[in-house]
Design a protein around this motif. Structure first.
Motif, PDB file in Angstrom:
ATOM      1  N   ALA A 117       0.722  -1.345   0.214  1.00  0.00           N
ATOM      2  CA  ALA A 117       0.041   0.014   0.118  1.00  0.00           C
ATOM      3  C   ALA A 117       0.838   1.217   0.084  1.00  0.00           C
ATOM      4  N   ASN A 118       1.803   1.090   0.787  1.00  0.00           N
ATOM      5  CA  ASN A 118       2.988   2.202   0.790  1.00  0.00           C
ATOM      6  C   ASN A 118       3.535   2.469  -0.654  1.00  0.00           C
ATOM      7  N   GLU A 119       3.778   1.709  -1.429  1.00  0.00           N
ATOM      8  CA  GLU A 119       4.308   1.724  -2.672  1.00  0.00           C
ATOM      9  C   GLU A 119       3.299   2.049  -3.794  1.00  0.00           C
ATOM     10  N   LYS A 120       2.082   2.093  -3.389  1.00  0.00           N
ATOM     11  CA  LYS A 120       0.882   2.600  -4.104  1.00  0.00           C
ATOM     12  C   LYS A 120       0.372   1.398  -5.060  1.00  0.00           C
ATOM     13  N   ARG A 121       0.994   0.060  -4.782  1.00  0.00           N
ATOM     14  CA  ARG A 121       0.759  -1.000  -5.732  1.00  0.00           C
ATOM     15  C   ARG A 121      -0.642  -1.375  -5.345  1.00  0.00           C
ATOM     16  N   LEU A 122      -1.304  -1.085  -4.199  1.00  0.00           N
ATOM     17  CA  LEU A 122      -2.678  -1.547  -3.928  1.00  0.00           C
ATOM     18  C   LEU A 122      -3.095  -0.438  -3.036  1.00  0.00           C
ATOM     19  N   SER A 123      -4.463  -0.314  -2.806  1.00  0.00           N
ATOM     20  CA  SER A 123      -5.081   0.545  -1.738  1.00  0.00           C
ATOM     21  C   SER A 123      -5.794  -0.212  -0.808  1.00  0.00           C
ATOM     22  N   ILE A 124      -5.776   0.247   0.356  1.00  0.00           N
ATOM     23  CA  ILE A 124      -6.505  -0.727   1.656  1.00  0.00           C
ATOM     24  C   ILE A 124      -7.830  -0.324   1.499  1.00  0.00           C
ATOM     25  N   ASP A 125      -8.384   0.582   0.732  1.00  0.00           N
ATOM     26  CA  ASP A 125      -9.761   0.968   0.488  1.00  0.00           C
ATOM     27  C   ASP A 125     -10.468   0.232  -0.467  1.00  0.00           C
ATOM     28  N   THR A 126      -9.668  -0.377  -1.605  1.00  0.00           N
ATOM     29  CA  THR A 126     -10.133  -1.235  -2.607  1.00  0.00           C
ATOM     30  C   THR A 126     -11.294  -2.166  -2.224  1.00  0.00           C
ATOM     31  N   PRO A 127     -12.422  -2.273  -2.899  1.00  0.00           N
ATOM     32  CA  PRO A 127     -13.324  -3.476  -2.791  1.00  0.00           C
ATOM     33  C   PRO A 127     -12.702  -4.643  -3.087  1.00  0.00           C
ATOM     34  N   VAL A 128     -13.051  -5.773  -2.210  1.00  0.00           N
ATOM     35  CA  VAL A 128     -12.187  -7.050  -2.524  1.00  0.00           C
ATOM     36  C   VAL A 128     -12.808  -7.561  -3.763  1.00  0.00           C
ATOM     37  N   SER A 129     -13.854  -7.445  -4.083  1.00  0.00           N
ATOM     38  CA  SER A 129     -14.636  -7.883  -5.236  1.00  0.00           C
ATOM     39  C   SER A 129     -13.515  -7.678  -6.738  1.00  0.00           C
ATOM     40  N   GLU A 130     -12.776  -6.563  -6.504  1.00  0.00           N
ATOM     41  CA  GLU A 130     -12.063  -6.358  -7.701  1.00  0.00           C
ATOM     42  C   GLU A 130     -10.984  -7.377  -7.874  1.00  0.00           C
ATOM     43  N   TYR A 131     -10.543  -8.190  -7.044  1.00  0.00           N
ATOM     44  CA  TYR A 131      -9.640  -9.134  -7.004  1.00  0.00           C
ATOM     45  C   TYR A 131     -10.304 -10.453  -7.170  1.00  0.00           C
ATOM     46  N   PHE A 132     -11.402 -10.523  -6.383  1.00  0.00           N
ATOM     47  CA  PHE A 132     -12.148 -11.930  -6.845  1.00  0.00           C
ATOM     48  C   PHE A 132     -13.699 -11.761  -7.519  1.00  0.00           C
ATOM     49  N   PRO A 133     -13.758 -11.176  -8.627  1.00  0.00           N
ATOM     50  CA  PRO A 133     -15.117 -11.177  -9.161  1.00  0.00           C
ATOM     51  C   PRO A 133     -15.690 -12.530  -9.250  1.00  0.00           C
ATOM     52  N   GLU A 134     -14.912 -13.519  -9.394  1.00  0.00           N
ATOM     53  CA  GLU A 134     -15.664 -14.796  -9.425  1.00  0.00           C
ATOM     54  C   GLU A 134     -16.163 -15.359  -8.008  1.00  0.00           C
ATOM     55  N   LEU A 135     -16.137 -14.547  -7.141  1.00  0.00           N
ATOM     56  CA  LEU A 135     -16.590 -14.635  -5.721  1.00  0.00           C
ATOM     57  C   LEU A 135     -17.722 -13.988  -5.401  1.00  0.00           C
ATOM     58  N   ILE A 136     -18.265 -12.838  -6.234  1.00  0.00           N
ATOM     59  CA  ILE A 136     -19.302 -12.129  -6.237  1.00  0.00           C
ATOM     60  C   ILE A 136     -20.722 -13.041  -6.100  1.00  0.00           C
ATOM     61  N   GLY A 137     -21.156 -13.065  -5.096  1.00  0.00           N
ATOM     62  CA  GLY A 137     -22.732 -13.979  -4.880  1.00  0.00           C
ATOM     63  C   GLY A 137     -22.314 -14.933  -4.041  1.00  0.00           C
ATOM     64  N   ARG A 138     -20.909 -15.368  -4.034  1.00  0.00           N
ATOM     65  CA  ARG A 138     -20.602 -16.431  -3.160  1.00  0.00           C
ATOM     66  C   ARG A 138     -19.993 -16.103  -1.580  1.00  0.00           C
ATOM     67  N   ILE A 139     -19.549 -14.679  -1.794  1.00  0.00           N
ATOM     68  CA  ILE A 139     -19.322 -14.348  -0.542  1.00  0.00           C
ATOM     69  C   ILE A 139     -20.316 -12.909  -0.268  1.00  0.00           C
ATOM     70  N   GLU A 140     -20.866 -13.027   0.686  1.00  0.00           N
ATOM     71  CA  GLU A 140     -21.799 -11.726   0.894  1.00  0.00           C
ATOM     72  C   GLU A 140     -21.210 -10.698   1.209  1.00  0.00           C
ATOM     73  N   ASN A 141     -21.874  -9.363   0.498  1.00  0.00           N
ATOM     74  CA  ASN A 141     -21.393  -8.069   0.402  1.00  0.00           C
ATOM     75  C   ASN A 141     -19.745  -7.688  -0.073  1.00  0.00           C
ATOM     76  N   LEU A 142     -19.645  -8.619  -0.970  1.00  0.00           N
ATOM     77  CA  LEU A 142     -18.054  -8.827  -1.289  1.00  0.00           C
ATOM     78  C   LEU A 142     -17.730  -7.402  -2.063  1.00  0.00           C
ATOM     79  N   GLU A 143     -18.784  -6.773  -2.706  1.00  0.00           N
ATOM     80  CA  GLU A 143     -18.595  -5.375  -3.389  1.00  0.00           C
ATOM     81  C   GLU A 143     -18.210  -4.185  -2.361  1.00  0.00           C
ATOM     82  N   THR A 144     -18.493  -4.509  -1.142  1.00  0.00           N
ATOM     83  CA  THR A 144     -18.382  -3.187  -0.163  1.00  0.00           C
ATOM     84  C   THR A 144     -17.285  -3.726   0.892  1.00  0.00           C
ATOM     85  N   ILE A 145     -16.809  -4.708   1.010  1.00  0.00           N
ATOM     86  CA  ILE A 145     -15.648  -5.199   1.905  1.00  0.00           C
ATOM     87  C   ILE A 145     -14.325  -4.694   1.185  1.00  0.00           C
ATOM     88  N   THR A 146     -13.658  -4.085   2.079  1.00  0.00           N
ATOM     89  CA  THR A 146     -12.492  -3.467   1.570  1.00  0.00           C
ATOM     90  C   THR A 146     -11.199  -4.232   2.104  1.00  0.00           C
TER      91      THR A 146
END
Length: 355
Positions: A117-146
């Motif tokens: 995060a310090n190197e700006k290679r990721l942001s701690i505020d990024t929704p987890v769904s951006e990394y795991f689109p295949e898990l949307i619907g299989r983990i509840e609220n994935l689009e709003t979990i950071t």
């Protein structure tokens, strides 16, 4: 002629009180059968004068083997051992044995997230769904979990080890472990509660891999283990000589749990050096600690079949304490007992510091 009803009323009240007292007494007697007397006994025993005496006492409580590392201020580390490294072959506990550190490894993962995060290679505020689109619907609220919510155990994602089926057959791959948390209702809405969840850190490890393009543990090696010159920290049981590993035991089973792969392994000294670096900030580069403070804690415990551990830093006496115990029973009181042991060890150290 007047009748006096006072006496009969008094008799009824007395009988009611007597019955109440008898029921309370009966309940108390029954409850005594369920008191964890080993914990009461361990807590009430007079405090020994030395850490070694406390380790010996712990072995007398039924633990197979124990290693304690103590490093105070700028002083050289001290090691204390008791019981067996290998019960079957009567090999005494050795201070430099490798040990399965289990969830202590979460500290290394959280430091890695802070570095990225310090190197700006990721942001701690990024929704987890951006990394795991295949898990949307299989983990509840994935689009709003950071990422931050997962690191803080505030995601609401169910803990896969809470699924009883997880413990029926071991070991599991990461994919198999994750499956035990899928398609379940969230424990709570994102950032609206707290629940310790191993699923959070499994996903964080995968986010590290997606970010750097290779195994997350290799990133830990490059950015934590090598800079700290840790010589005895490994990613898997498959990377070490089994003879160097402390045996692990589950109460009621003779089988040694050592061959099972549960992730990171290290000596007590390596864990202690890392924990010191975490708490004095030397594991971080500029800007990383401020991010880490938004993510996770500065000490941790670990528990898997056959192995339980604590890694603590006590600022008031500037002391790192690492405790390894190679006996577990998820249905018993071994975890509570080990907590009493490290608390008593810390109290001994504080008494020494005051004298």
């Amino acid at each position: 002629m007047e009748t006096n009803n006072a006496a009969p009323a008094k008799s009824k009240i007395s009988l009611g009180v007597l019955l109440l007292r008898l029921s309370l007494l009966f309940g108390t007697v029954i409850s005594l059968f369920f008191v964890p007397w080993i914990l009461v006994y361990a807590w009430l025993l007079p405090l020994p004068n030395t850490v070694q005496a406390q380790v010996d006492e712990a072995i007398n409580h039924g633990f197979d083997g124990m290693i304690v590392y103590v490093q105070q201020g700028n002083e050289p580390a001290q090691f204390y051992t008791g019981g067996w490294k290998d019960r079957a072959n009567q090999v005494p506990a050795e201070p430099d044995s490798l040990f399965k550190i289990a969830s202590i490894s979460k500290l290394y993962v959280a430091v890695s997230i802070a570095k990225l995060a310090n190197e700006k290679r990721l942001s701690i505020d990024t929704p987890v769904s951006e990394y795991f689109p295949e898990l949307i619907g299989r983990i509840e609220n994935l689009e709003t979990i950071t990422i931050q919510m997962m690191a803080q155990h505030r995601s609401g994602i169910p803990n896969y080890t809470n699924n009883p089926a997880f413990w029926l057959d071991h070991p599991h791959t990461d994919d198999e472990s994750l499956a035990f948390a899928l398609d379940l209702p969230a424990s709570f809405a994102p950032n609206e509660g707290y629940e310790y969840s191993n699923t959070n850190y499994l996903l964080l490890s995968r986010i590290i891999e997606q970010t750097v393009g290779y195994d997350y543990y290799q990133f830990i090696v490059e950015r934590i283990i090598k800079p700290l010159e840790l010589q005895n920290t490994y990613g898997s049981i498959n990377d070490v000589n089994l003879d160097d590993v402390m045996s692990g035991y589950y109460v009621g089973y003779e089988e040694d749990q050592k061959p099972q792969d549960y992730g990171m392994m290290a000596t007590a000294e390596d864990v202690g050096i890392f924990l010191r670096a975490l708490n004095d900030g030397s594991v971080f580069e500029a800007g990383e600690k401020e991010i880490y403070d938004q993510l996770y804690v500065y000490e941790h415990g670990g528990l898997v079949v056959g192995y339980q551990s604590y890694a603590e830093y006590h600022k008031d006496i500037d002391t790192v304490v690492v405790q390894f115990i190679n006996t577990t029973d998820f249905d018993g009181y071994e975890w509570n007992l080990s907590e009493i042991m490290i608390n008593r060890i810390v109290k001994i150290l504080k008494n020494d510091a005051e004298n």
